[in-house]
Design a protein around this motif. Structure first.
Motif: not given
Ligand code: ZN
Length: 306
Positions: A30-41
């Motif tokens: 969930a944490w990884i997905a949230a960072m990816a959603a913020a644009g972390v590629r």
């Protein structure tokens, strides 16, 4: 168009490996997905080390598999040796990072071999990687490149020798890592120049820790030397189990704030990135989080790079 700077979030690997409590697999994803959603590629999501060595990484295979389902995310895993690389490959990781200590003391404590033996192991690892049908990128992390908590000063010539060996072994990229965070800006510049003179563009980025409070200053020094890739951790988590005294990585939010303010595009949405801290905190409630941007709030003067 602004110049782009690549940020690789290493929190789920470097950040969690010394955390006192375990984060559940669901919370990690969930944490990884949230960072990816913020644009972390790019996110280093785990480490293929034996679970008895680092129990926090026991679920890496599942975390990699589930992270691969997140659209647009490049999934990186740490692999300490050929076996780890094979496990990462079989799980489908896009890239692996392979740590090689520049200093003898850290190398023996962390990997139980000398730097020269690690370089030889890297050559074997690259031979295997290049023989596979899918080409998995290999990033070598030159650990303790700016000082060692066991050996003390690490001479620049030693960093040049090890990175030259890694480049000859055929790795795709090299990150210079200030594993224990003893480096200072003038040293960052000196080492970056010396290594680049020796190996050219294989020198890719910097992995910085904030032990002495110089993480951002060191990032800026690297930036001024033309470095355009950095590892960092949300909330400044992190450390090294074999480097006593090491503290957290440079804080991703603060690094994004600095870079975007200076006109370097990171592709990361800072307000959304700050929201991802809530998921990190939920998954790891006992762990203190660092970071000035979260503490102060995003100032009204902030403008994202165009
Ligand atoms: Zn680190």
């Amino acid at each position: 168009m602004s110049e782009h700077v690549n940020i690789c979030e290493v929190g789920p690997r470097d950040g969690l490996q010394i955390a006192k409590t375990r984060m559940s697999t669901d919370a990690k994803v969930a944490w990884i997905a949230a960072m990816a959603a913020a644009g972390v590629r790019e996110i280093e999501v785990g480490s293929f080390v034996p679970p008895r060595v680092i129990p926090q990484m026991a679920d890496t295979e599942e975390v990699v598999r589930r992270s691969l389902e997140i659209p647009g995310l490049t999934v990186i895993a740490l692999a300490p040796n050929l076996r780890g690389a094979q496990n990462a490959y079989n799980t489908g990781a896009h890239k692996i990072s392979v740590p090689v200590s520049v200093s003898e003391g850290h190398s023996r404590a962390n990997l139980n071999r000398t730097p020269a033996e690690s370089v030889a192991e890297m050559a074997r690892l690259m031979e295997w990687v290049k023989a596979q049908p899918r080409r998995m990128e290999v990033i070598a992390g030159a650990s303790t490149a700016f000082g060692c908590s066991i050996d003390g000063v690490v001479p620049t010539a030693q960093v040049v020798e090890v990175t030259t060996g890694l480049a000859k072994a055929g790795v795709d990229k090299i990150m210079l890592a200030d594993t224990v965070g003893y480096g200072h800006p003038a040293q960052i510049k000196e080492v970056v120049r010396a290594v680049r003179d020796a190996i050219g563009p294989v020198l890719y980025g910097l992995h910085l820790h904030d032990t002495m409070g110089l993480g951002l200053a060191n990032a800026l020094a690297g930036l001024e030397e033309g470095i355009r890739a950095f590892d960092s951790c949300l909330g400044g988590l992190g450390g090294c189990p074999y480097a006593p005294g090491a503290s957290g990585n440079v804080v991703t939010e603060d690094l994004v704030f600095m870079l975007e303010s200076m006109g370097f595009a990171t592709g990361i949405d800072l307000p959304k990135l700050l929201e991802a801290r809530a998921l990190l905190h939920e998954g790891l409630p006992a762990e203190p989080l660092a970071g000035q941007t979260a503490k102060a709030g995003i100032p009204k003067t902030f403008r994202r790079a165009a």
